[in-house]
Design a protein around this motif. Structure first.
Motif, short mmCIF file in Angstrom:
data_model
loop_
_atom_site.label_atom_id
_atom_site.label_comp_id
_atom_site.label_asym_id
_atom_site.label_seq_id
_atom_site.Cartn_x
_atom_site.Cartn_y
_atom_site.Cartn_z
N ASN A 168 5.99 30.23 -29.64
CA ASN A 168 6.93 31.27 -30.09
C ASN A 168 6.79 31.51 -31.58
O ASN A 168 6.35 30.64 -32.33
N GLN A 195 4.02 24.30 -28.32
CA GLN A 195 4.45 23.02 -27.78
C GLN A 195 3.34 22.39 -26.96
O GLN A 195 2.63 23.09 -26.23
N GLU A 204 5.22 28.43 -33.75
CA GLU A 204 5.33 27.12 -33.09
C GLU A 204 4.56 27.16 -31.79
O GLU A 204 4.49 28.19 -31.13
N GLU A 264 6.79 19.82 -30.52
CA GLU A 264 6.86 21.24 -30.88
C GLU A 264 6.27 21.37 -32.28
O GLU A 264 6.93 21.06 -33.26
MN MN Z 1 10.84 24.84 -29.73
#
Ligand code: MN
Ligand code: ADP
Ligand code: MN
Ligand code: MN
Length: 382
Positions: free
Chosen positions: A201, A212, A210, A141
């Motif tokens: 997000n 991932q 962020e 992440e």
């Molecule tokens: Mn996360």
């Protein structure tokens, strides 16, 4: 009235007319292929790149020749013996100049073909080959912060602060989400390139985001994350905004930036896998200090500013774990606790970590039985 450059938080080049650029980008390129070589420089943190023409489109990494560069200009060698080798390791589509052009991530070797000091991939690859039968998956992440070229967080009041944290995490609206364009364009660029990005997000601190990447098996994790970082810097460059992976860009009551690393082996993913997760956590507990040393490029110094025990972190000095606990070093996701199988999350790595070092350390500690006193950061004898 002329605006002084220093009054703008965007770079000048971002104001160039991108429609004019578009005109040239449409020109046919005569069957040739542009290949951009990407590598990690002597800081272990920054990326460099340069481009060459190949006569035809490479079909696989094997079709891309080695190259070299001037290591004395990248903090990687001295001027009198400056040539370093670029060895292509992973190929992606180029989302900026489009097909058939390529981006290629490279390992850096010195003139006598040893891995360069900041080439942690070579060691990681050895470890991943040794633990191959465990089919180890990682998901990272990547948190990051957007800055203006003035070094202040993007969209924050000039020289000042926005309203306190609260509305920004997963927020929407002009007063809550700063720089969404960059996140969205980066997401598309990753998908086009072939980076295994699985979500994104907005973060707790405004202008912090962020994404991932994963799950990726073994060495793929480091390769994919480094290329995703290159894409993020490159997309942000188009917008005239700067990306920082500093683990604590703003002092005070503002969240830092990490690179939570999610981990599983085949055994952990199967029925009753929780017992293997617990065994791995027990091994990680014994090697806490060694792991902290390889979880940022400064041997723990960078992460010290972030892992305070506040702002959803654990203290850098303690090891802890818990189900659904975001204040611990290692978190077992609630669903994993319930299903008694799945993966665990190591919340300690800093946003500017080298994913090769992080994944190699985790694989070594959890799966290779080291002699007493051996450290995780060092190459392991086969
Ligand atoms: Mn996360
Ligand atoms: P968080 O709740 O911690 O914010 P995210 O949804 O941001 O979690 O990230 C979850 C990460 O876990 C993703 O990178 C995903 O690829 C990874 N992941 C999911 N399943 C596995 C697995 N079995 N093994 C390793 N990583 C996994
Ligand atoms: Mn996060
Ligand atoms: Mn997480």
């Amino acid at each position: 009235m002329l605006l002084k450059a220093s009054m703008s938080s965007f770079s000048n080049s971002s104001h160039l007319n991108k429609l004019v650029r578009q005109e040239y980008m449409r020109l046919p390129q005569g069957g040739k292929c542009q290949v951009t070589y990407i590598w990690i420089d002597g800081t272990g943190e920054r990326l460099r790149n340069k481009t060459r023409t190949l006569d035809s489109e490479p079909k696989s990494i094997k079709d891309i020749p080695e190259w070299n560069f001037d290591g004395s200009s990248t903090y990687q060698s001295i001027g009198s013996n400056s040539d370093m080798y670029l060895v292509p390791v992973s190929m992606f589509r180029d989302p900026f100049t489009l097909d058939p052009n390529k981006l290629v991530l490279c390992e850096v070797l010195t003139y006598n073909r040893e891995p360069a000091d900041t080439n942690h991939r070579a060691h990681c690859k050895k470890v991943m080959d040794m633990v191959k039968e465990h089919c180890m998956w990682f998901g990272m992440e990547q948190e990051y912060t957007l800055l203006g070229v003035d070094g202040h967080p993007f969209s924050w009041p000039s020289g000042g602060y926005p309203a306190p944290q609260g509305p920004y995490y997963c927020g929407v609206g002009a007063d809550s989400a700063f720089g969404r364009d960059i996140m969205e364009c980066h997401y598309k660029a990753c998908l086009y390139a072939g980076v295994n990005i699985c979500g994104t997000n907005a973060e707790v601190m405004p202008s912090q985001w962020e994404y991932q990447v994963g799950p990726c098996e073994g060495i793929e994790m480091g390769d994919q994350l480094w290329v995703s970082r290159f894409l993020l810097h490159r997309v942000s460059e188009d917008f005239g905004v700067v990306v920082t992976f500093d683990p604590k860009p703003m002092k005070g009551n503002w969240n830092g930036a990490g690179c939570h690393t999610n981990v599983s082996t085949k055994q952990m993913r199967e029925e009753g896998g929780l017992q293997y997760i617990e065994k791995a956590i027990e091994k990680l507990r014994k090697k806490h200090a060694e792991h902290i040393k390889v979880y940022d490029p400064q041997g723990g110094e960078d992460n010290k500013r972030r892992l305070t025990g506040l702002h959803e972190t654990s203290s850098i000095h303690d090891f802890s774990f818990g189900v659904a606990n975001r204040g611990s070093s290692i978190r077992i996701p609630r669903q994993v606790g319930e299903e008694k199988k799945g993966y665990f999350e190591d919340r300690r790595p800093a946003a500017n970590c080298d994913p090769y070092s992080v994944t190699a350390a985790i694989a070594t500690t959890c799966l290779l039985d080291l002699e007493e006193g051996a450290t995780v950061g060092l190459p392991v004898a086969v």
